[in-house]
Design an enzyme around this catalytic site. Structure first.
Site, short mmCIF file in Angstrom:
data_model
loop_
_atom_site.label_atom_id
_atom_site.label_comp_id
_atom_site.label_asym_id
_atom_site.label_seq_id
_atom_site.Cartn_x
_atom_site.Cartn_y
_atom_site.Cartn_z
CG HIS A 127 -30.91 51.58 -30.12
ND1 HIS A 127 -30.59 51.46 -28.79
CD2 HIS A 127 -29.79 52.00 -30.73
CE1 HIS A 127 -29.34 51.81 -28.60
NE2 HIS A 127 -28.82 52.14 -29.77
CB ALA A 128 -31.39 50.40 -35.98
#
Ligand code: TYD
Length: 143
Positions: free
Chosen positions: A55-56
């Site tokens: 994820h970011a």
């Protein structure tokens, strides 16, 4: 978030007080790391072969430290990727907002200590890679 690149995500050398009985690393808010720490969490008991991350974040900055053992972090800004191996408690990888990360190759007993600039917020996550690329580059990259 939009302008961050992997080239601004540096490995910081953290202070170490050394003596024959062992070492201490102390991190002072905004002094030893470039943001105010609002949350600390740690990953542990990661089974062999498992990976984490994927994820970011939109706003969150993090400093990631291998407090024990070792693991690899691949960071990706949509254009470039690099893999950093962390294996000493006095080094920390700074991950800026808008950087996709994958953590892998955890050694047995590894502890991944994370200092974070904000409290936990599920809405700050981007968990879809295509959405990440779209936000970052403004178009859909063929992946
Ligand atoms: P996640 O950040 O996706 O883990 P990782 O990046 O290490 O793979 O979080 C996994 C779960 O833990 C998710 O359900 C949310 C929860 N969580 C919290 O409740 N508080 C926290 O501070 C963090 C980091 C995660």
């Amino acid at each position: 978030m939009l302008n961050s690149t992997i080239f601004n995500c540096n490995v910081l050398t953290l202070p170490k007080v050394h003596n024959r009985a062992g070492n201490i690393t102390a991190l002072n808010n905004s002094q030893d790391i470039p943001f105010d720490v609002k949350r600390v969490y740690y990953l542990y008991d990661v089974p062999g072969g498992e990976s984490r991350g994927g994820h970011a974040h939109k706003e969150l900055q993090q400093l990631v430290v291998a407090a024990s053992g070792s693991f690899d972090i691949t960071i990706d800004d949509g254009r470039n990727k690099k893999t950093v191996s962390l294996n000493r408690p006095n080094y920390g990888l700074l991950i800026l907002p808008g950087i996709w990360r994958d953590l892998a190759n955890f050694s047995s007993g590894a502890i991944c200590l994370v200092l974070a600039s904000h409290p936990y917020n599920a809405l700050d996550y981007i968990r879809d890679y295509e959405e990440f690329i779209h936000m970052k580059l403004g178009y859909k990259k063929f992946i």
